[in-house]
Design an enzyme around this catalytic site. Structure first.
Site, PDB file in Angstrom:
ATOM      1  N   ASP A 217       2.377  -2.297   7.175  1.00 36.83           N
ATOM      2  CA  ASP A 217       2.026  -1.975   5.790  1.00 36.83           C
ATOM      3  C   ASP A 217       3.296  -1.503   5.082  1.00 36.83           C
ATOM      4  O   ASP A 217       4.378  -1.515   5.659  1.00 36.83           O
ATOM      5  CB  ASP A 217       0.901  -0.923   5.727  1.00 36.83           C
ATOM      6  CG  ASP A 217      -0.012  -1.160   4.526  1.00 36.83           C
ATOM      7  OD1 ASP A 217       0.499  -1.182   3.392  1.00 36.83           O
ATOM      8  OD2 ASP A 217      -1.218  -1.335   4.720  1.00 36.83           O
TER       9      ASP A 217
ATOM     10  N   HIS B 111       1.571  -5.465   0.685  1.00 35.51           N
ATOM     11  CA  HIS B 111       1.650  -4.402   1.700  1.00 35.51           C
ATOM     12  C   HIS B 111       2.769  -4.703   2.693  1.00 35.51           C
ATOM     13  O   HIS B 111       2.601  -4.562   3.909  1.00 35.51           O
ATOM     14  CB  HIS B 111       0.303  -4.232   2.409  1.00 35.51           C
ATOM     15  CG  HIS B 111      -0.748  -3.572   1.549  1.00 35.51           C
ATOM     16  ND1 HIS B 111      -0.724  -2.232   1.273  1.00 35.51           N
ATOM     17  CD2 HIS B 111      -1.821  -4.084   0.902  1.00 35.51           C
ATOM     18  CE1 HIS B 111      -1.775  -1.937   0.485  1.00 35.51           C
ATOM     19  NE2 HIS B 111      -2.442  -3.041   0.236  1.00 35.51           N
TER      20      HIS B 111
ATOM     21  N   GLU C 137      -4.712  -6.770  -2.132  1.00 37.38           N
ATOM     22  CA  GLU C 137      -3.900  -5.945  -3.023  1.00 37.38           C
ATOM     23  C   GLU C 137      -2.441  -6.416  -3.120  1.00 37.38           C
ATOM     24  O   GLU C 137      -1.517  -5.681  -2.818  1.00 37.38           O
ATOM     25  CB  GLU C 137      -3.940  -4.481  -2.538  1.00 37.38           C
ATOM     26  CG  GLU C 137      -5.349  -3.907  -2.539  1.00 37.38           C
ATOM     27  CD  GLU C 137      -5.419  -2.491  -1.992  1.00 37.38           C
ATOM     28  OE1 GLU C 137      -6.220  -1.703  -2.517  1.00 37.38           O
ATOM     29  OE2 GLU C 137      -4.683  -2.149  -1.039  1.00 37.38           O
TER      30      GLU C 137
ATOM     31  N   TRP D  23      -8.353   4.151   7.391  1.00 36.97           N
ATOM     32  CA  TRP D  23      -7.019   4.182   6.764  1.00 36.97           C
ATOM     33  C   TRP D  23      -6.476   5.589   6.929  1.00 36.97           C
ATOM     34  O   TRP D  23      -7.155   6.572   6.639  1.00 36.97           O
ATOM     35  CB  TRP D  23      -7.129   3.787   5.291  1.00 36.97           C
ATOM     36  CG  TRP D  23      -7.784   2.439   5.138  1.00 36.97           C
ATOM     37  CD1 TRP D  23      -9.090   2.189   4.821  1.00 36.97           C
ATOM     38  CD2 TRP D  23      -7.178   1.162   5.358  1.00 36.97           C
ATOM     39  NE1 TRP D  23      -9.323   0.833   4.810  1.00 36.97           N
ATOM     40  CE2 TRP D  23      -8.174   0.177   5.146  1.00 36.97           C
ATOM     41  CE3 TRP D  23      -5.887   0.759   5.719  1.00 36.97           C
ATOM     42  CZ2 TRP D  23      -7.914  -1.187   5.276  1.00 36.97           C
ATOM     43  CZ3 TRP D  23      -5.633  -0.596   5.840  1.00 36.97           C
ATOM     44  CH2 TRP D  23      -6.631  -1.557   5.619  1.00 36.97           C
TER      45      TRP D  23
HETATM   46  C1  ACM Z   1      -8.223  -2.494   1.854  1.00 38.32           C
HETATM   47  O1  ACM Z   1      -8.885  -1.453   1.983  1.00 38.32           O
HETATM   48  N1  ACM Z   1      -7.170  -2.528   1.063  1.00 38.32           N
HETATM   49  C2  ACM Z   1      -8.563  -3.691   2.584  1.00 38.32           C
END
Ligand code: ACM
Ligand code: ZN
Length: 516
Positions: free
Chosen positions: A185, A246, A312, A452
């Protein structure tokens, strides 16, 4: 002996008799041929009972089943093929038998058996005075979904191999079978790539805003160790290598693959958010590097899937980049969304040739989906519905129910970010959207919890965000839909608190389950 039965996830069919079977140090484990590794696995789990010497005997001839646990593979015959991960568990005075068509089913039968034993079984000491009894039961069980996943972001914060293995242990106990490993990322690149060592030399380390350096990465030997460990626990590891967005950590190492920035202008990001620095889709060198990376990834991960992110990806740099604009012209693409679609399709063809199926977040729908691509629906369910209708397999993981970085409760002092997902909300989740026809619904492989790690600097933080929501999701993806019962689950989960404590899991003390 009136311990309530509290199996999570709840088995499909569970009948309880009146007696109980007592495990002792003399109890033997019988396994033969392909079930032998499971016999050793069970013997390790049962050490507090049967001691720390080598596990029980094994034999290929018919054992005397008195005071024995027998593991038996029963492939089935004729037209009626048994569900591949199913098992049957029987506990009588004559002994314990687990039967399954495949080793995975034996493994799940063992996980169920484990939960019939007192929590002290998890402590891996030899406690005295524990009655190792199991009620007489007859169970027939099989999962509802084939994709029962948990994700872990090791980029925002890096977690050791030993923690990753512990995470896999805990997933396996609740019968999950996919571990989605978010390896790259903006904030860190975590997988050694031999052909491009700068990815970890530079990309694995970030200078925090207070000047300290943080980070880490897994060597290829460590990756293989985790993949092997997961396989022994019937878990397929799904690596995620993020592109085209990312990607800032990779671009810190190879800035020539960005659109417009020069050397020295891009560092591994020390902020949270969505970086505008993305892989240039115009330069061939981008695809050269990513194909080198993916070739090594495919060699390390034998599972059928490679996740390439796709979420994103801001298009600011692409709009301003001569190379990207030239690609749009040359390929006759409508716009930057179509350029993203071109990017993912090109990578998908590379993976297809290597027998791997591409998975991407639902943004990969924009500008057109790559052939056979699997969509992970996260911005709600719309992406999943659209993809399933187009004949693509989907995994449902919407932020509304499946984001375990969100707070457990709506209080300012609760840890977590972005939103609130209480336990009951996870428990009530229905992965198959009602909008789909039965044929379309076949494309819903299952669901997954995402973790996350921006707000989780330590492994204790991870555990306390994940538990007990993981237990609720386990039941969503395993148990028959009609059998879900919140009150019953609460009672079973209450009992699991002790098991989690014995395992030293730092779980969120949900007041509704464990009143102070
Ligand atoms: C994500 O939560 N950006 C896949
Ligand atoms: Zn560009």
């Amino acid at each position: 002996m009136t311990r309530t039965i509290s199996i999570i996830p709840q088995p499909g069919k569970l009948e309880v008799g009146s007696g109980a079977f007592a495990l002792t140090a003399e109890t033997r484990i019988f396994a033969s041929d392909a079930s032998v590794p499971m016999g050793y696995y069970l013997a390790r789990l049962l050490r507090p009972v049967i001691g720390f010497q080598l596990p029980g005997e094994r034999t290929s001839t018919s054992p005397d089943t008195a005071n024995a646990i027998t593991l038996r593979l029963t492939p089935g015959s004729g037209k009626k093929r048994p569900a591949p991960e199913s098992y049957a568990l029987s506990v009588t005075d004559a002994g314990i038998t687990i039967e399954a068509p495949r080793p995975a089913g034996l493994f799940y039968g063992v996980q169920t058996l484990r939960q019939f034993l007192p929590p002290a079984i998890e402590s891996q000491t030899s406690p005295s005075g524990v009655a190792w009894t199991i009620p007489h039961v007859s169970i027939e069980d099989a999962p509802r979904y084939s994709w029962r996943g948990m994700h872990l972001d090791v980029s925002r914060h890096f977690f050791s191999v030993s923690f990753v293995k512990r995470y896999i242990d805990l997933l396996a106990m609740y019968k999950f079978n996919r571990f989605h490993w978010h390896l790259t990322d903006d904030q860190g690149w975590r997988i050694e790539i031999k052909s491009h060592p700068r990815l970890t030399e530079i990309g694995a380390w970030r200078t925090e805003r207070d000047g300290t350096i943080s980070g880490g990465f897994y060597t290829q030997d460590e990756i293989r160790e985790v993949v092997d460990y997961a396989r022994e626990h019937f878990i397929t590891v799904v690596p995620e290598i993020e592109m085209p967005g990312h990607a800032q950590a990779a671009l810190a190492a190879y800035p020539e693959l960005a659109c417009t920035s020069g050397p020295g202008e891009i560092a591994v990001w020390n902020r949270w958010g969505i970086s505008k620095e993305v892989f240039c889709a115009g330069k061939e060198a981008t695809f050269d590097l990513l194909e080198d990376v993916l070739a090594e990834v495919v060699a390390l991960f034998p599972g059928p899937y490679v996740h390439v992110g796709g979420d994103e990806c801001p298009k600011d740099r692409w709009s301003a980049c001569d190379d990207c604009q030239a690609r749009i012209q040359a390929e006759g693409l409508a716009d930057e969304n179509a350029l993203q679609s071109y990017f993912i399709k090109r990578i998908s063809r590379f993976l297809s040739k290597r027998n791997r199926q591409l998975i991407g977040w639902d943004e990969i729908l924009e500008g057109g989906l790559a052939e056979r691509a699997i969509v992970m629906s996260w911005r709600g369910t719309e992406g999943g519905i659209q993809a399933a209708r187009a004949g693509h397999d989907v995994i449902m993981t919407p932020t509304s129910h499946c984001y375990f970085d969100y707070k457990h409760a709506d209080r300012p002092d609760e840890p977590g970010q972005w939103g609130v997902i209480p336990l009951k909300k996870v428990y009530d989740y229905e992965p198959t959207p009602a909008e789909l026809t039965p044929a379309e619904a076949q494309h819903v492989l299952g669901s997954q919890g995402n973790v996350w790690s921006e707000s989780m600097p330590t492994t204790r933080d991870v555990e306390q965000m994940v538990f007990p929501r993981l237990c609720a999701l386990a039941e969503v993806v395993w148990s028959p839909r009609g059998q879900r019962d919140w009150e019953d689950f609460k009672a079973r989960l209450r009992a699991h608190g002790e098991r989690l404590q014995a395992l030293d899991v730092e779980y969120y003390r949900d007041q509704e389950i464990w009143p102070a």
